[in-house]
Design a protein around this motif. Sequence first.
Motif, mmCIF file in Angstrom:
data_model
loop_
_atom_site.group_PDB
_atom_site.id
_atom_site.type_symbol
_atom_site.label_atom_id
_atom_site.label_comp_id
_atom_site.label_asym_id
_atom_site.label_seq_id
_atom_site.Cartn_x
_atom_site.Cartn_y
_atom_site.Cartn_z
ATOM 1 N N TRP A 1 0.837 -1.198 0.000
ATOM 2 C CA TRP A 1 0.000 0.000 0.000
ATOM 3 C C TRP A 1 0.877 1.255 0.000
ATOM 4 O O TRP A 1 0.533 2.267 -0.604
ATOM 5 C CB TRP A 1 -0.965 0.015 1.199
ATOM 6 C CG TRP A 1 -1.852 1.225 1.139
ATOM 7 C CD1 TRP A 1 -2.957 1.389 0.356
ATOM 8 C CD2 TRP A 1 -1.655 2.474 1.820
ATOM 9 N NE1 TRP A 1 -3.462 2.662 0.510
ATOM 10 C CE2 TRP A 1 -2.686 3.345 1.410
ATOM 11 C CE3 TRP A 1 -0.712 2.933 2.735
ATOM 12 C CZ2 TRP A 1 -2.804 4.640 1.886
ATOM 13 C CZ3 TRP A 1 -0.824 4.228 3.209
ATOM 14 C CH2 TRP A 1 -1.868 5.073 2.786
ATOM 15 N N HIS A 2 2.021 1.187 0.656
ATOM 16 C CA HIS A 2 2.931 2.341 0.616
ATOM 17 C C HIS A 2 3.378 2.593 -0.827
ATOM 18 O O HIS A 2 3.492 3.736 -1.269
ATOM 19 C CB HIS A 2 4.148 2.116 1.527
ATOM 20 C CG HIS A 2 3.767 1.960 2.971
ATOM 21 N ND1 HIS A 2 4.581 1.379 3.905
ATOM 22 C CD2 HIS A 2 2.623 2.293 3.621
ATOM 23 C CE1 HIS A 2 3.966 1.385 5.076
ATOM 24 N NE2 HIS A 2 2.772 1.924 4.926
ATOM 25 N N ALA A 3 3.624 1.512 -1.559
ATOM 26 C CA ALA A 3 3.962 1.669 -2.984
ATOM 27 C C ALA A 3 2.767 2.262 -3.723
ATOM 28 O O ALA A 3 2.923 3.142 -4.590
ATOM 29 C CB ALA A 3 4.361 0.324 -3.585
ATOM 30 N N ALA A 4 1.565 1.817 -3.350
ATOM 31 C CA ALA A 4 0.349 2.341 -3.991
ATOM 32 C C ALA A 4 0.245 3.849 -3.751
ATOM 33 O O ALA A 4 -0.139 4.614 -4.645
ATOM 34 C CB ALA A 4 -0.878 1.627 -3.432
ATOM 35 N N TYR A 5 0.591 4.265 -2.543
ATOM 36 C CA TYR A 5 0.509 5.681 -2.177
ATOM 37 C C TYR A 5 1.434 6.517 -3.081
ATOM 38 O O TYR A 5 1.048 7.562 -3.600
ATOM 39 C CB TYR A 5 0.897 5.835 -0.703
ATOM 40 C CG TYR A 5 0.781 7.234 -0.179
ATOM 41 C CD1 TYR A 5 -0.418 7.702 0.352
ATOM 42 C CD2 TYR A 5 1.871 8.105 -0.233
ATOM 43 C CE1 TYR A 5 -0.530 9.004 0.819
ATOM 44 C CE2 TYR A 5 1.767 9.404 0.236
ATOM 45 C CZ TYR A 5 0.575 9.849 0.765
ATOM 46 O OH TYR A 5 0.469 11.135 1.220
ATOM 47 N N ILE A 6 2.653 6.002 -3.268
ATOM 48 C CA ILE A 6 3.598 6.673 -4.167
ATOM 49 C C ILE A 6 3.050 6.660 -5.596
ATOM 50 O O ILE A 6 3.086 7.667 -6.313
ATOM 51 C CB ILE A 6 4.967 5.944 -4.136
ATOM 52 C CG1 ILE A 6 5.733 6.329 -2.885
ATOM 53 C CG2 ILE A 6 5.814 6.221 -5.357
ATOM 54 C CD1 ILE A 6 6.363 7.706 -2.970
ATOM 55 N N GLY A 7 2.538 5.502 -6.004
ATOM 56 C CA GLY A 7 2.002 5.363 -7.364
ATOM 57 C C GLY A 7 0.886 6.366 -7.614
ATOM 58 O O GLY A 7 0.813 6.993 -8.685
ATOM 59 N N ALA A 8 0.024 6.556 -6.614
ATOM 60 C CA ALA A 8 -1.100 7.493 -6.782
ATOM 61 C C ALA A 8 -0.564 8.923 -6.941
ATOM 62 O O ALA A 8 -1.042 9.678 -7.797
ATOM 63 C CB ALA A 8 -2.041 7.396 -5.585
ATOM 64 N N THR B 1 18.432 13.305 -6.404
ATOM 65 C CA THR B 1 17.664 12.849 -7.563
ATOM 66 C C THR B 1 16.429 13.743 -7.653
ATOM 67 O O THR B 1 16.249 14.631 -6.818
ATOM 68 C CB THR B 1 17.285 11.356 -7.449
ATOM 69 O OG1 THR B 1 16.481 11.009 -8.565
ATOM 70 C CG2 THR B 1 16.521 11.026 -6.184
ATOM 71 N N ILE B 2 15.568 13.490 -8.638
ATOM 72 C CA ILE B 2 14.365 14.332 -8.728
ATOM 73 C C ILE B 2 13.390 13.934 -7.617
ATOM 74 O O ILE B 2 13.425 12.799 -7.129
ATOM 75 C CB ILE B 2 13.691 14.214 -10.120
ATOM 76 C CG1 ILE B 2 13.388 12.750 -10.480
ATOM 77 C CG2 ILE B 2 14.571 14.846 -11.184
ATOM 78 C CD1 ILE B 2 12.581 12.576 -11.754
ATOM 79 N N ASP B 3 12.527 14.857 -7.222
ATOM 80 C CA ASP B 3 11.598 14.622 -6.109
ATOM 81 C C ASP B 3 10.831 13.311 -6.253
ATOM 82 O O ASP B 3 10.671 12.564 -5.293
ATOM 83 C CB ASP B 3 10.576 15.768 -6.022
ATOM 84 C CG ASP B 3 11.142 16.963 -5.262
ATOM 85 O OD1 ASP B 3 12.327 16.897 -4.848
ATOM 86 O OD2 ASP B 3 10.407 17.958 -5.088
ATOM 87 N N GLU B 4 10.356 13.048 -7.472
ATOM 88 C CA GLU B 4 9.497 11.881 -7.697
ATOM 89 C C GLU B 4 10.216 10.570 -7.422
ATOM 90 O O GLU B 4 9.580 9.549 -7.181
ATOM 91 C CB GLU B 4 9.008 11.833 -9.159
ATOM 92 C CG GLU B 4 8.226 13.031 -9.633
ATOM 93 C CD GLU B 4 9.142 14.147 -10.136
ATOM 94 O OE1 GLU B 4 10.017 14.599 -9.376
ATOM 95 O OE2 GLU B 4 8.965 14.560 -11.291
ATOM 96 N N LEU B 5 11.559 10.595 -7.495
ATOM 97 C CA LEU B 5 12.296 9.334 -7.330
ATOM 98 C C LEU B 5 13.098 9.282 -6.029
ATOM 99 O O LEU B 5 13.780 8.294 -5.756
ATOM 100 C CB LEU B 5 13.221 9.112 -8.541
ATOM 101 C CG LEU B 5 12.510 9.079 -9.903
ATOM 102 C CD1 LEU B 5 13.519 8.868 -11.028
ATOM 103 C CD2 LEU B 5 11.443 7.995 -9.965
ATOM 104 N N ALA B 6 12.982 10.321 -5.211
ATOM 105 C CA ALA B 6 13.768 10.358 -3.965
ATOM 106 C C ALA B 6 13.340 9.252 -3.000
ATOM 107 O O ALA B 6 14.059 8.917 -2.060
ATOM 108 C CB ALA B 6 13.631 11.729 -3.306
ATOM 109 N N ILE B 7 12.176 8.694 -3.230
ATOM 110 C CA ILE B 7 11.714 7.570 -2.401
ATOM 111 C C ILE B 7 12.722 6.410 -2.436
ATOM 112 O O ILE B 7 12.872 5.689 -1.456
ATOM 113 C CB ILE B 7 10.312 7.095 -2.885
ATOM 114 C CG1 ILE B 7 9.759 5.925 -2.062
ATOM 115 C CG2 ILE B 7 10.314 6.683 -4.337
ATOM 116 C CD1 ILE B 7 9.092 6.313 -0.817
ATOM 117 N N PHE B 8 13.434 6.242 -3.554
ATOM 118 C CA PHE B 8 14.354 5.093 -3.661
ATOM 119 C C PHE B 8 15.497 5.187 -2.648
ATOM 120 O O PHE B 8 15.625 4.311 -1.801
ATOM 121 C CB PHE B 8 14.896 4.965 -5.092
ATOM 122 C CG PHE B 8 13.893 4.433 -6.084
ATOM 123 C CD1 PHE B 8 13.627 3.069 -6.150
ATOM 124 C CD2 PHE B 8 13.226 5.282 -6.955
ATOM 125 C CE1 PHE B 8 12.705 2.563 -7.067
ATOM 126 C CE2 PHE B 8 12.307 4.785 -7.872
ATOM 127 C CZ PHE B 8 12.050 3.428 -7.924
#
Length: 638
Positions: A334-341, A596-603
């Motif tokens: 679900w955490h991945a889902a949250y990022i995906g959304a 990295t860019i904001d969208e990928l900083a989760i990695f």
Amino acid sequence: MSNFDKINLILKLEKKEEILYHNAMCGIFGYIGEKNTLQICLKGLKQLEYRGYDSAGIAGIKNNNLIFCKTSGKIFALEKKIEKQNLELDIAIAHTRWATHGKPDEKNAHPHFDTHLSLGVVHNGIIENYAILKDFLKNKNIKFSTETDTEVIAQLISYNYEKYKNNLYLTVHESLKLLKGSFAIALIHKDHPNIILAAARESPLAIGFIDNKNEILISSDPNAFIGHNLNVFYLRNDEIALLSKKSIKTYTNQKKLIEKKTSLLEGKNQTFSKEGFDHFLLKEIFEQPITIQKAMLGNISEDFGTAYFEGLKFSSTELMAIKHIIIIACGTSWHAAYIGASLLEDKARILTTAEIASEFRFKNPIISEETLIIAISQSGETADTLSAVKEAKAKGAKILGICNVKNSTLTREAHSCIYLNAGPEISVCSSKAFTSQITILSLFTLLMARLRHFTKEDGQKFLSELKKIPKIINQVLEKQKEIKKISIKYSKYKNFFFIGRKYMYASCLEAALKLKEISYLNATSYPAGELKHGPIALINKNLPVIAFCSNKQTYDKTLNNLMELKAREAPILAIAPNNAKEILQIADDIIFIPNTIDELAIFPTTIVGQLFAYNIAKAIGIKDIDQPRNLAKSVTVE
Ligand code: F6R
């Protein structure tokens, strides 16, 4: 009125039964063949170990007697007990039980038996009306010796056996009709020493056999077939299979004999090795630069700045027509889902929500022909996610699955599926599956954005940033020693706050969950801006705050929040990009990570969170990091 009519009447009248004890997340294995039954069953059970369990057992037939062996604890304890008992079995059914309600002790371990020890059953799932059936059988003077729902199945079938003139198939067929809930069962009976009977309703059960049917294997999880090349089929919707050497007969719930379609499973022997790491979790954390590349492999078109997925069966026209996406999942998925959304809304400009699967199905969700449902599940067997998928399908939705385990239930339920290709995740606590899920979601976002407003150049720019991620993760992994040192410092605390904004909020959710799961410490995550709305009341010098500051858009605001916490003496550990020097004045400790860019900083932030949790668990002496107490890898109950 017959006994069955009476039970049926009770079923109709029933209001709400309380489920006190049941078995779930369990593993079933069974064997008919010429090889060493015990060895094959034990090997099968070991392949199921990764799912998490707390007791195990086996039962079989020898010289027309039903013999069994059960233990609480791990399979090696069962192995030892089997050796001591000098057990020998011709055919056998075996089980790993993960207790949800009721003690994980030897008595409640499967198999379960009727009072006369004439039959044995192993079971996955829940019998929802077991209390009513148990009362009914108790009124017939049948004595129960366990608290489980499974014993009700054994006693009920035994009770009905005479009525159906010792016809085992018919007895089981009629008895199953009285059960409410979900189940996969394997059953043996001493009057039928060569037969295993298997049946399933809404719980997976696979049957594998070699061409001449001299060997037949049963399992709730085809992973347990590793080492055997088999023709495999699945039972569903109350189908019953009567299995004996050279013969497999499968019946529908209407008693119609059917031929099941099989697929070939090449079960190359696969041994899971920690490859020198102390735990599978650590090994899997370190695998991520490779697993992320595997998730990208073959799915990227640099020339066109977009993504392709072989498994995606929706046409471009269908994808372009989607105006609304709901992502359903549980836990880490679900955490991945949250990022995906966030990604899909931010980049592809599609209205997207992430829904917790166990809540979704009770919401009467609004689904139109323009809605796409994405279901994310590492295992593909999570009951909450599967039920949500069924609810969405009942409302006519298109389902896209994102899954790691091939042939799992989700991959069969979804209209289309994208695989993570991350390889088996053995640690119960998920790590590499999460970053692979985010990789797939990033690529899917790219595809959806390119089908809308993204130019080729926009797409190429995004791809070039995504392709840098494995290298960036390697740079974070190189900081393991530094992270370990900081983790040891923070391991003296019992409670933690994790904070972050925008994409970093998902990093907090995931990092806090990792810490809870494997170190058994209390960790709570908040969007950083929320603290002042209540939780800040808890802040003091004994409550460290782990702050994820890698979102440029919200960086200044996050610093303001940290100042508020510093003023209240909270120890602060910041995870920040290399160039974020302002943070030096605020945080007590800092782990700098590559930009990295904001969208990928989760990695990169996720890797820090994983290593922080792992090192704290080690520092405080947790032993069972790969199989944390009370957790299971596949959560097959709702
Ligand atoms: C946490 C974890 C769980 C799972 C959740 C869903 O480390 O592993 O939270 O993410 O149980 O499992 P899947 O993804 O198999 O549906």
